[in-house]
Structures are given as structure tokens and as C-alpha cells.
Design a protein around this motif. Sequence first.
Motif, PDB file in Angstrom:
ATOM      1  N   TRP A 273      37.070  41.635  38.943  1.00 62.49           N
ATOM      2  CA  TRP A 273      35.785  41.134  38.488  1.00 62.49           C
ATOM      3  C   TRP A 273      34.839  40.886  39.656  1.00 62.49           C
ATOM      4  O   TRP A 273      35.249  40.616  40.782  1.00 62.49           O
ATOM      5  CB  TRP A 273      35.959  39.872  37.655  1.00 62.49           C
ATOM      6  CG  TRP A 273      35.948  38.569  38.396  1.00 62.49           C
ATOM      7  CD1 TRP A 273      34.897  37.723  38.556  1.00 62.49           C
ATOM      8  CD2 TRP A 273      37.037  37.954  39.076  1.00 62.49           C
ATOM      9  NE1 TRP A 273      35.260  36.616  39.269  1.00 62.49           N
ATOM     10  CE2 TRP A 273      36.584  36.732  39.611  1.00 62.49           C
ATOM     11  CE3 TRP A 273      38.377  38.327  39.279  1.00 62.49           C
ATOM     12  CZ2 TRP A 273      37.399  35.878  40.334  1.00 62.49           C
ATOM     13  CZ3 TRP A 273      39.187  37.479  40.004  1.00 62.49           C
ATOM     14  CH2 TRP A 273      38.702  36.278  40.520  1.00 62.49           C
TER      15      TRP A 273
ATOM     16  N   TYR B 255      43.457  42.219  37.187  1.00 61.39           N
ATOM     17  CA  TYR B 255      42.154  41.743  36.736  1.00 61.39           C
ATOM     18  C   TYR B 255      41.166  41.903  37.888  1.00 61.39           C
ATOM     19  O   TYR B 255      41.360  41.358  38.973  1.00 61.39           O
ATOM     20  CB  TYR B 255      42.291  40.275  36.317  1.00 61.39           C
ATOM     21  CG  TYR B 255      41.002  39.568  35.993  1.00 61.39           C
ATOM     22  CD1 TYR B 255      40.009  40.172  35.227  1.00 61.39           C
ATOM     23  CD2 TYR B 255      40.785  38.265  36.429  1.00 61.39           C
ATOM     24  CE1 TYR B 255      38.836  39.503  34.933  1.00 61.39           C
ATOM     25  CE2 TYR B 255      39.617  37.584  36.136  1.00 61.39           C
ATOM     26  CZ  TYR B 255      38.643  38.207  35.381  1.00 61.39           C
ATOM     27  OH  TYR B 255      37.486  37.546  35.091  1.00 61.39           O
TER      28      TYR B 255
ATOM     29  N   GLU C 243      33.690  42.848  34.589  1.00 63.56           N
ATOM     30  CA  GLU C 243      35.129  42.782  34.831  1.00 63.56           C
ATOM     31  C   GLU C 243      35.884  43.793  33.986  1.00 63.56           C
ATOM     32  O   GLU C 243      35.386  44.268  32.958  1.00 63.56           O
ATOM     33  CB  GLU C 243      35.661  41.375  34.513  1.00 63.56           C
ATOM     34  CG  GLU C 243      35.508  40.984  33.059  1.00 63.56           C
ATOM     35  CD  GLU C 243      35.978  39.570  32.752  1.00 63.56           C
ATOM     36  OE1 GLU C 243      36.067  38.761  33.705  1.00 63.56           O
ATOM     37  OE2 GLU C 243      36.265  39.281  31.586  1.00 63.56           O
TER      38      GLU C 243
END
Length: 686
Positions: A345, A343, A312
Motif C-alpha cells: 500500500w 499487502y 493498495e
Amino acid sequence: MKYLPCALFLLIMADMIAQDTQKDSITRLDEVVLTQDAIPKKATGITISSKIAGQTFERFNPVDIPSAINQISGVYILSGAINTNRITVRGMGARTPYGTNKLRMYFNGIPVTNGTGSSTIEAFDFENLGAVEVIKGPKASAFGANLGGAILLDTKASVQNRTQLINSFTIGSYNMLKDNLTFSHSEDGLDMSLSYNHLETDGYRQNSQFQRDGLLLNTKLRTGQKSSLALLINYIDYTAHIPSSINLTDFEEDPTRAPSNWFESQGYEANKYILTGLSHSYQFSEQLQNTTSVFYTYLDHYEPRPFDILDEFTNGYGFRSHFTGNWGKADISFGGEFYRDEYHWGTFENLYQENNGNGSLQGSQLSDNSEFRRQFNLFGTFTYPITERLSGQVGLNWNKTHYDFRDLFGDGSDNASAKRDFDAILLPNAGLSYQIKNGSIYANVSRGFSNPSLEETLTPGGVINPDIAQETGTNYELGTDWMLLQKKLSVNLAAYRMDVKNLLVAQRVGEDQYIGRNAGKTRHQGVEVDLLYRGKLSPAITFSPYLSYTLNDHSFVDFVDGDNDYSGNPLTGVPKNRLSSGIDFRHSNGLRLNLTHQFVDEIPMTDSNSITSDAFNVFHAKLGFRTSLSSNISLGMNAGINNIFDINYAQSVLINAVGFGGAQPRYYYPGNGRNYFGGLQLNYVF
């Protein structure tokens, strides 16, 4: 303990030896300590906060920031490893499986809590900190009004008109080596410090090796009679192997073990973290000033676990603008803060069982996701002296939060993309402070909140859960502080009650799968006591006994889980009683001795309260000495023992652990056994 009488003997003998030739050098050394302790309070107006600084930090191993912060009543860090810390404030955050949430954290005034409310104190080197200030509960209008409050970290203050080079070197048990090298320069209009730090250790347990390198640049430049500009850069690169939690049998028989799957996969996390911030301060007039900061954060995280591999990265950015001043007799404070992060991931198969004993091996991709998260806060406080002794304050915080989750892996009906736009929430607080002889009495009523993470808003199937809500609470607090016995004894007392609705809990449905839900109501109430006495054994020897006591009476008011009714049970993850105490001895020639103790009561580890951890007492000791070798060079030396009696205790616990495949549930993170450390500090003044 056999070394402690020797240390006390050294202090007494030092008192019998004249040190006239060292008086000037000791004044120089004390000046550095006092400058660090004099970092001003950041809490607004009459808002009550607790602060620790240099004198508290020097009691402990420079790796051990949890022990220092645990000196503050009402605050408890459960530390499973250097990289696994869970900070709880008045019980808020105690049920979080891993990490810290339900509070806001700031570093030199810049927010470092991410878009889902998570904070990582391990991203900062203990030896670079000059002060840690904690505002307990939601009364911190200017710092987010979260139910757990706010933690404000500040770097060491520069010594005015001085250029110096400081190197602190520490070695210890488990092949621990730490070094912090700092260059600082201060002259008219410019303050600058540059620090490099390195830490490595094999750790107490299997698969607990840790290595970290960091760089911190902190500068402030006066750009005019009314303005200044500050630049902050903090970079951390660390790799931490993960010993994970263990079951009761391993905890009692051999706490150094790691679970077999974590040991065989050689599970670890590798992080590269950078924070950059640019702040501008301007004095509009004697009645109004402003500080505005823009900032950027980046985290690259790679974590092989036995069940998968997580890869991530997060980009975060935002601004904060804060005005302070006065309007007639009133003090005013207002501003805004915006934070957005992206974000990204994905998870992959971990083929460690096919890797011939060489640990983790990345396989096929299992998921690919992105989250876009943003928060906006507006805040203000108004403080007014109603009479000569009575002051009142009102504050307000307004928060708006939005999550946007995008599933880049699943197609059609398997795609779990979703958005969650929370309604704006208004969070007021009001307080009074009355000055009495040698002290004050204060009262506060405040409302706070905590957001669910985006993962908590989804069901295990990835479908948005429209029923989950922000948890909210109202905090009532009454306290007093005194200076007694000719200002030798400091006494701080606080009693509070916080009623929380829609408590967010993480229910474990897999080895690394949790879903969030609202668990009804909880009541957080307690008493906090902080005592500090400063006295003299002789003209040259001072001693300072201290005590911080926390009574936690936290319980579920209304919590029904399926067929189980846990209403009335003590809140999971919180010790009812906790005590930090100790005594500091100082000699005017630079010799000092610190004895510290912590008691932690048993902790309920299941909602049914069927299993609890054992209560424990742990003791530490540290002996140090500072002297000048010349007019430009000073030397510090120290040595210490942690866990003097070598007890086996749980430094952290995992709440509601579940055993999979017939295995015992793994509740326990053992604390280190008896261990030693020693260090040297060399200070050169140009």
C-alpha cells in the motif's frame, strides 16, 4: 403500520379459499426452503453454535444482511453503510474503529479472514447464502480459537436431481435496484451453481452511492466412490461512496448529511475482490475422512479520503486440511491451516480542494509500504460418550503468527521497516454435554486470543513497539436447550464470563491515525436467550413468534489511560441490553407475513462513559407470496417496509471520536429513514 391489518386480512381470507389445485406446487416450493435450512452444522462435536438460514433470511430486504445476523443473541453488527460493517460477538471487536476483527470467517470452509485478522462480510451477496453459523467465543478450536469466535458462511445447497434457473429482482427506495440470477444443476455425481448479482443504490445520505457486481461459481464433482472435488470462485467488483460519520448537531437536524470534507472530496472506495478455492474430499474408511483445500485471494482497493488517497492490493494464499472420523466410541477431528498474504500500500496527497469541485485528485506520493504476514494453526478435538447421556470433549489449537513490515519510502533513520514474530500460543478448551428429557445441558471452558495488527505494533513514528502483546482470555460458559410443548417451543439459554488480559485498543492520534496499545483487563459476562414457538392458527395458517435477548455486562477491570482511570466503567461500544423479536405467519397457499423488531440499548461512546448514544426501537414488515404458474415455472412476490415509524437512530457509532480544528467529534452513523422495497422471483425448472 396501516398496511399490516390488510396483510393479516389477506392471510385470513386465503385460509377461507380452497387451494387444492396448488398443493403439489407448494410441496415443490417448500422442498427448496427445507434443503437450504438442512445445511449441516459445521461446529465440531458437542461445540455449541447458532445458525440462521433461509427462513430467517426471507424476513428482510435482500440487501440487509446485518438485520438477519442481528437475530442471533450475542452477535451485533454495527452497520454504518453497506460497505462499513463491524461485527461484535459478546463485546469482542466493539472498540475496533472500522471493520471486523477478533474473529475468523469462513466461506464454504475456506478461511476469508486476512493476515491481520480483518473480515468483510460485504464481500458476499446475501442472496447466495444458504446458512450462517456462529460459534461464539474461543471454543472453536477447529476454526482459530479467536476471542470473538468464528462465523461460517455457506452457499445455498443444490436441490438434488434438478436443473433450474432462478432470477430474483428487487427495487426500493433511494433508487435501489438488485438482481440475482442463478443457474443450478444437480445430477449423479455433479452439483453446480453459477450466480450473477448486481446491486445499485443512491443511498439514504449524501455521498452514499453504491454499485456492486458479483459472480459466484460453486461446483462439486464426485471423482470416485470415495472422493470428490469442489471448486469455488467468488468475484466482487464494487464502488462505494463514503458518507462517513457525523456530529450530534447534524445527526439531530439532518441525518442525511455527509461531513463537508467527505462531500467535497466525493470520498469513495473501489474494490475488486476474488476468492478461488479447490477442495478435495476423500473417505479413507468408515472411520476416517479428510477434506483439504487450497485457496487464493486477491484484493485491489483504491480509496480517496479527504486527508489522503490510499492505493493498495493484497495477495493471499494458503491451505486447510481437516480430518474427521471415529476411534472406537470417540469422535476425532484434527488438522492444520496455513495462511500467508502480501499487502502492498501507498498513500498520496488528495488535491480535491484544487480540483474545481470535481472531487478527489491524486497528488504526490506520501508513503510506500509492504507487509508480509503469515499464520499457522494446528487443531484437534476428541469427543467421547462417557455414559449414555454424558459426553465430554477436549480441544486444542496452536497458533504461530509472524509480521514483516517494509518501509519502501523512507531512507536511513526515516525508514520504519520492522518485524514482529509472536511466540507460539497454545489454546485448550474442554466441554461437557448432558442429555436430559427434551434437551441438554452443556458447560465449556476455553482459552482464546487475538493478534494486534501490524499497524498496532508500531508507534506513530513507525518504530516497533516491543511492549504490545497479544490479547488473551479465558471463557467460562454454561447453557441449556430444550424442546417443550410437544416440540413446539425451542428454548436456548446461555450464561458466560470471559476474562481478557492485554486488551488491544486503538488510540486515535489523527483523523486517520491510530496506535495500538494494551489497555489492561476487561470482563465480558452476559446472558443470552433464544425462544422460538411454532403453532397453528388453523390447518392452513402457521405462526412462529420468536425472541432473542442479549444481556451484556462488560466492563474494564483495570484500564488506566495517562491520568485517567477508567477501571470499573462499562466497556465502550457495547449496548447493555439488546432484543430482537418478531412473528412469522405462513399460509399453505404460499402467502407469508414477517413482522420484525429490534431494540438496542444506549451505547457508551467514550471510555469515560461521558457520552452515550440513545436507545432505540426499530420495526420492519414484509409480505410475500409464492405460487406455481405451471409444472415448470413458479413465481414469488414480496413487498416490505423498513423503519416503519421513521425514527432517527444510530445504526453504528464511532468510539472515542475526536474533533479536529475546533470541529465537533463525529460519533454517529445514522440508520436509514422509512423506506420501501418490493421484488419478484421467477423459478424455471428444466
